[in-house]
Design an enzyme around this catalytic site. Structure first.
Site, PDB file in Angstrom:
ATOM      1  N   LYS A   1       0.838  -1.205   0.000  1.00 44.06           N
ATOM      2  CA  LYS A   1       0.000   0.000   0.000  1.00 44.06           C
ATOM      3  C   LYS A   1       0.879   1.264   0.000  1.00 44.06           C
ATOM      4  CE  LYS A   1      -3.876  -2.336   2.294  1.00 44.06           C
ATOM      5  NZ  LYS A   1      -4.781  -2.333   3.466  1.00 44.06           N
TER       6      LYS A   1
ATOM      7  N   TYR B   1     -12.405  -2.542  -3.459  1.00 45.26           N
ATOM      8  CA  TYR B   1     -12.958  -2.659  -2.108  1.00 45.26           C
ATOM      9  C   TYR B   1     -14.495  -2.612  -2.091  1.00 45.26           C
ATOM     10  CZ  TYR B   1      -8.364  -2.367   0.188  1.00 45.26           C
ATOM     11  OH  TYR B   1      -7.086  -2.632   0.649  1.00 45.26           O
TER      12      TYR B   1
ATOM     13  N   ARG C   1      -1.859 -14.781   3.694  1.00 50.96           N
ATOM     14  CA  ARG C   1      -2.573 -14.109   4.789  1.00 50.96           C
ATOM     15  C   ARG C   1      -1.835 -14.346   6.114  1.00 50.96           C
ATOM     16  NH1 ARG C   1      -6.850 -10.508   3.764  1.00 50.96           N
ATOM     17  NH2 ARG C   1      -7.730 -11.110   5.765  1.00 50.96           N
TER      18      ARG C   1
ATOM     19  N   THR D   1      -5.687  -8.130  10.211  1.00 54.07           N
ATOM     20  CA  THR D   1      -6.033  -6.831   9.611  1.00 54.07           C
ATOM     21  C   THR D   1      -5.563  -5.667  10.478  1.00 54.07           C
ATOM     22  OG1 THR D   1      -7.951  -7.848   8.579  1.00 54.07           O
ATOM     23  CG2 THR D   1      -7.978  -5.442   8.762  1.00 54.07           C
TER      24      THR D   1
ATOM     25  N   ARG E   1       2.488  -7.157   9.013  1.00 54.58           N
ATOM     26  CA  ARG E   1       1.794  -6.124   9.787  1.00 54.58           C
ATOM     27  C   ARG E   1       2.260  -6.102  11.239  1.00 54.58           C
ATOM     28  NH1 ARG E   1      -4.084  -7.457   7.106  1.00 54.58           N
ATOM     29  NH2 ARG E   1      -3.994  -6.017   5.338  1.00 54.58           N
TER      30      ARG E   1
ATOM     31  N   VAL F   1      -4.730   0.110  12.010  1.00 52.05           N
ATOM     32  CA  VAL F   1      -5.455  -0.585  10.937  1.00 52.05           C
ATOM     33  C   VAL F   1      -5.583   0.266   9.666  1.00 52.05           C
ATOM     34  CG1 VAL F   1      -7.801   0.073  11.709  1.00 52.05           C
ATOM     35  CG2 VAL F   1      -7.457  -2.064  10.476  1.00 52.05           C
TER      36      VAL F   1
ATOM     37  N   ASN G   1      -1.941  -0.121   7.253  1.00 55.73           N
ATOM     38  CA  ASN G   1      -1.433  -1.470   7.534  1.00 55.73           C
ATOM     39  C   ASN G   1      -0.595  -2.076   6.399  1.00 55.73           C
ATOM     40  OD1 ASN G   1      -3.589  -1.969   5.877  1.00 55.73           O
ATOM     41  ND2 ASN G   1      -4.643  -3.379   7.261  1.00 55.73           N
TER      42      ASN G   1
ATOM     43  N   HIS H   1      -1.838  -5.357   1.249  1.00 56.41           N
ATOM     44  CA  HIS H   1      -3.102  -6.034   0.951  1.00 56.41           C
ATOM     45  C   HIS H   1      -2.808  -7.457   0.487  1.00 56.41           C
ATOM     46  CE1 HIS H   1      -6.997  -7.067  -0.739  1.00 56.41           C
ATOM     47  NE2 HIS H   1      -6.321  -7.555  -1.769  1.00 56.41           N
TER      48      HIS H   1
ATOM     49  N   GLU I   1      -9.530 -10.042  -8.094  1.00 60.36           N
ATOM     50  CA  GLU I   1      -8.585  -8.937  -7.927  1.00 60.36           C
ATOM     51  C   GLU I   1      -7.479  -8.981  -8.989  1.00 60.36           C
ATOM     52  OE1 GLU I   1      -7.471  -9.321  -3.791  1.00 60.36           O
ATOM     53  OE2 GLU I   1      -9.472  -8.734  -3.115  1.00 60.36           O
TER      54      GLU I   1
END
Ligand code: IDP
Ligand code: MG
Length: 169
Positions: free
Chosen positions: A29, A69, A105, A111, A122, A129, A132, A135, A146
């Site tokens: 991000k 999103y 993940r 998250t 993270r 949050v 973070n 993605h 995606e």
């Protein structure tokens, strides 16, 4: 002879691009890019053994982010989230490997960084949050959606991974 070579080439190509292994969409991000975390994040997925099949630096449009999103459009933070994701370039990537969606993940962490274990991206690199840093698709189905949203099919490269037999039984 040419036919034989073509057949061998076609089968090698098919093996390299086979749908046997799963793919996921990851993005560093804007905060991750600003904070020079791209190399560190890519390194973690490479070191794990996953295969990079696409990567690009993108200034995402509001339209793309709203679509990306879309599931969260009713949430109070949706507007802020779209603004945050468009506040600078992101590094969009596709990674491939066995169970890569779930494993990614786990490497990314919860998250909310306050709940992320140390050792996760993270858990190690962020606090709140709303910032973070990374993605990752949450299911195989989301990953498909995606990847198609962020990449053209010809941007996903097929290449022979020479380490595969050292990574998989
Ligand atoms: P995920 O990124 O771990 O899959 P999602 O629930 O899909 O988490 O939320 C997408 C993104 O929205 C999060 O990564 C985070 O940037 C942001 N977000 C989620 N919950 C909140 C919140 O309560 N406040 C602000 N931003 C949030
Ligand atoms: Mg999500």
């Amino acid at each position: 002879m040419i036919c034989l070579l073509l057949t061998i080439f076609a089968s090698l190509f098919a093996a390299a691009c086979s749908g046997v292994q799963e793919r996921t969409f990851l993005a560093v991000k804007p905060d991750g890019v600003q904070r020079r975390l791209v190399g560190e994040i890519v390194r973690r997925f490479e070191r794990k053994g996953f295969k990079l099949v696409a990567l690009k630096l993108v200034q995402a449009s509001e339209e793309l982010l709203r679509e990306h999103y879309a599931e969260l459009r009713e949430r109070p933070f949706y507007g802020r989230l779209v603004k945050y994701m468009g506040s600078g370039p992101v590094v969009a990537m596709v990674w491939q490997g066995l169970d890569v969606v779930r494993a990614s993940r786990a490497l990314i962490g919860a998250t909310d960084p306050a709940d992320s274990q140390p050792g996760t991206v993270r858990g190690d690199f962020c606090i709140e949050v709303g910032k973070n840093v990374i993605h990752g698709s949450d299911s195989v189905e989301s990953a498909r959606r995606e990847i198609a949203l962020w990449f053209q099919p010809n941007e996903l490269l097929c290449w022979e991974d020479n380490t595969e037999h050292w990574l998989y039984e």
